[in-house]
Design an enzyme around this catalytic site. Structure first.
Site, short mmCIF file in Angstrom:
data_model
loop_
_atom_site.label_atom_id
_atom_site.label_comp_id
_atom_site.label_asym_id
_atom_site.label_seq_id
_atom_site.Cartn_x
_atom_site.Cartn_y
_atom_site.Cartn_z
N SER A 220 32.08 -6.85 14.46
CA SER A 220 31.32 -6.74 13.22
C SER A 220 31.94 -7.60 12.14
O SER A 220 33.16 -7.78 12.09
CB SER A 220 31.30 -5.28 12.75
OG SER A 220 30.82 -5.18 11.43
N TRP B 201 18.89 -7.29 5.12
CA TRP B 201 19.80 -6.80 4.07
C TRP B 201 21.22 -7.34 4.18
O TRP B 201 22.02 -7.17 3.29
CB TRP B 201 19.88 -5.28 4.15
CG TRP B 201 20.44 -4.82 5.48
CD1 TRP B 201 21.76 -4.65 5.78
CD2 TRP B 201 19.74 -4.51 6.68
NE1 TRP B 201 21.91 -4.26 7.10
CE2 TRP B 201 20.68 -4.17 7.67
CE3 TRP B 201 18.37 -4.50 7.02
CZ2 TRP B 201 20.32 -3.82 8.97
CZ3 TRP B 201 18.02 -4.16 8.33
CH2 TRP B 201 18.99 -3.82 9.27
N HIS B 202 21.55 -7.99 5.30
CA HIS B 202 22.94 -8.34 5.59
C HIS B 202 23.19 -9.82 5.27
O HIS B 202 22.62 -10.71 5.90
CB HIS B 202 23.23 -8.06 7.07
CG HIS B 202 24.63 -8.38 7.50
ND1 HIS B 202 25.53 -7.41 7.92
CD2 HIS B 202 25.30 -9.56 7.61
CE1 HIS B 202 26.68 -7.98 8.26
NE2 HIS B 202 26.56 -9.28 8.08
N HIS C 196 31.75 -6.72 8.99
CA HIS C 196 32.14 -5.86 7.88
C HIS C 196 33.65 -5.64 7.79
O HIS C 196 34.20 -5.63 6.69
CB HIS C 196 31.38 -4.54 7.94
CG HIS C 196 29.96 -4.67 7.47
ND1 HIS C 196 29.60 -4.67 6.13
CD2 HIS C 196 28.80 -4.85 8.14
CE1 HIS C 196 28.30 -4.83 6.02
NE2 HIS C 196 27.78 -4.94 7.22
N GLN D 38 33.52 1.49 11.93
CA GLN D 38 32.58 0.76 12.76
C GLN D 38 32.44 1.41 14.13
O GLN D 38 31.35 1.44 14.71
CB GLN D 38 33.07 -0.69 12.91
CG GLN D 38 31.97 -1.66 13.25
CD GLN D 38 30.96 -1.80 12.13
OE1 GLN D 38 31.31 -1.85 10.97
NE2 GLN D 38 29.68 -1.84 12.48
N GLU E 226 18.08 -8.84 10.26
CA GLU E 226 18.62 -7.85 9.32
C GLU E 226 18.38 -8.39 7.91
O GLU E 226 19.11 -9.26 7.43
CB GLU E 226 20.11 -7.60 9.57
CG GLU E 226 20.36 -6.90 10.89
CD GLU E 226 21.77 -6.34 11.01
OE1 GLU E 226 22.59 -6.55 10.10
OE2 GLU E 226 22.05 -5.69 12.04
ZN LIG Z 1 25.73 -5.35 7.48
#
Ligand SMILES: [Zn+2]
Length: 307
Positions: A213, A272-273, A215, A187, A270
């Site tokens: 983040s 896609w997230h 992720h 990241q 976003e």
């Molecule tokens: Zn993402």
């Protein structure tokens, strides 16, 4: 660009701006609305009770027997409850001092102080520019099916498999996980690389700073369909994306950075997230039309002085 102003003034103005903006789009979870009971009727009831007791006492002519003394109860030993320690929040101080710096409504995460979350293992934990995961935190991970060799926390991987299979069964779309778990180091590289590649302003809008983040929690999923394994802004508007948007909550997923909610989440849309938060939280958000995790927790980001 936002001029430097005093913190107290900034917070005051930010609150006003925030209040104005809250009415525009995303819904804030309402924590009020419990009606209090009437003090007047309670008082009247007390008076009536007192009056009744007085009347009864006055009409009695019998001598009152003196009460026999009651033995005072010996105190039974009770366990002294150990006080619950109040966790003292820890913070990551900004690495660029001098106050928050905003770019088109998105703050540079390096200029704000972030509270370190105490429960990174909570599947519904809030992590954003103001709430950071501990740097040492690494979740339990397994490799996820239907992915580019990506890892997720086991709960998220299991839910992802169910989401994928349901989508395939219902509309024949083959969902694909492009990016799941990313380490703190990855990241860091991603954020710094984005500054070089797309500029600081767009980075602050689209790229999460290390620790801020989702992720590295192993709970975030960047997805598309297998025949187009790339991150696409418009995924959420495709047939597969619309299905995930409508049905993801049944499997514990939410669209994490919805359109027009950047002033609350701190990130631009976003498409896609998605984020695994568990079925209970996802369903509660769905049923109450709560668009963002920040609103679910009543912690929208603090807005800048828009001047
Ligand atoms: Zn993402």
């Amino acid at each position: 660009m936002f001029k430097a102003i005093s913190r107290s003034k900034r917070i005051g103005i930010l609150t006003v701006v925030l209040s104005m903006l809250m009415g525009v789009s995303c819904t804030v979870k309402d924590s009020t609305g419990i009606a209090s009971s009437s003090g007047t009727s309670s008082s009247a009831a007390t008076q009536a009770s007192t009056s009744s007791e007085a009347t009864t006492a006055a009409s009695s002519s019998e001598p009152t027997p003196s009460p026999s003394p009651t033995p005072s109860p010996s105190p039974s030993p009770t366990d002294t409850p150990s006080p619950t320690p109040t966790p003292v929040p820890e913070y990551i101080e900004p690495i660029i001092t001098g106050g928050a710096v905003w770019y088109d409504g998105y703050v540079d995460p390096r200029t704000v102080r972030a509270e370190i979350v105490s429960d990174p293992n909570n599947i519904a934990v809030l992590v954003n520019k103001y709430y950071a995961q501990p740097q040492s935190y690494v979740p339990e991970l397994i490799y996820a099916k239907y992915s580019a060799n990506q890892q997720l926390r086991p709960e998220a991987a299991d839910a992802w498999e169910q989401l994928h299979d349901a989508c395939m069964a219902e509309i024949g779309e083959d969902l694909y996980l492009i990016s799941g778990y990313r380490s703190w180091e990855t990241q860091t590289y991603s954020f710094n690389n984005a500054i070089t590649r797309r500029g600081l302003d767009k980075t602050c809008c689209k790229n999460a700073y290390p620790g801020r983040s989702e992720h590295p929690l192993g709970l975030a999923l960047d997805i598309n369909i297998k025949s187009d394994p790339e991150i696409r802004d418009n995924f959420v508007y495709t047939k597969a994306g619309q299905w995930v948007l409508e049905n993801g909550y049944k499997y514990g997923f939410i669209w994490r950075y919805p359109k027009d909610c950047g002033y609350i989440t701190g990130y631009g849309v976003e498409g896609w997230h998605f984020r695994y938060v568990g079925i209970d939280v996802a369903t509660e958000m769905h049923d109450n039309n709560i668009m963002t995790l920040e609103e679910y927790y009543g912690k929208p980001q603090v807005l800048p002085h828009n001047e």
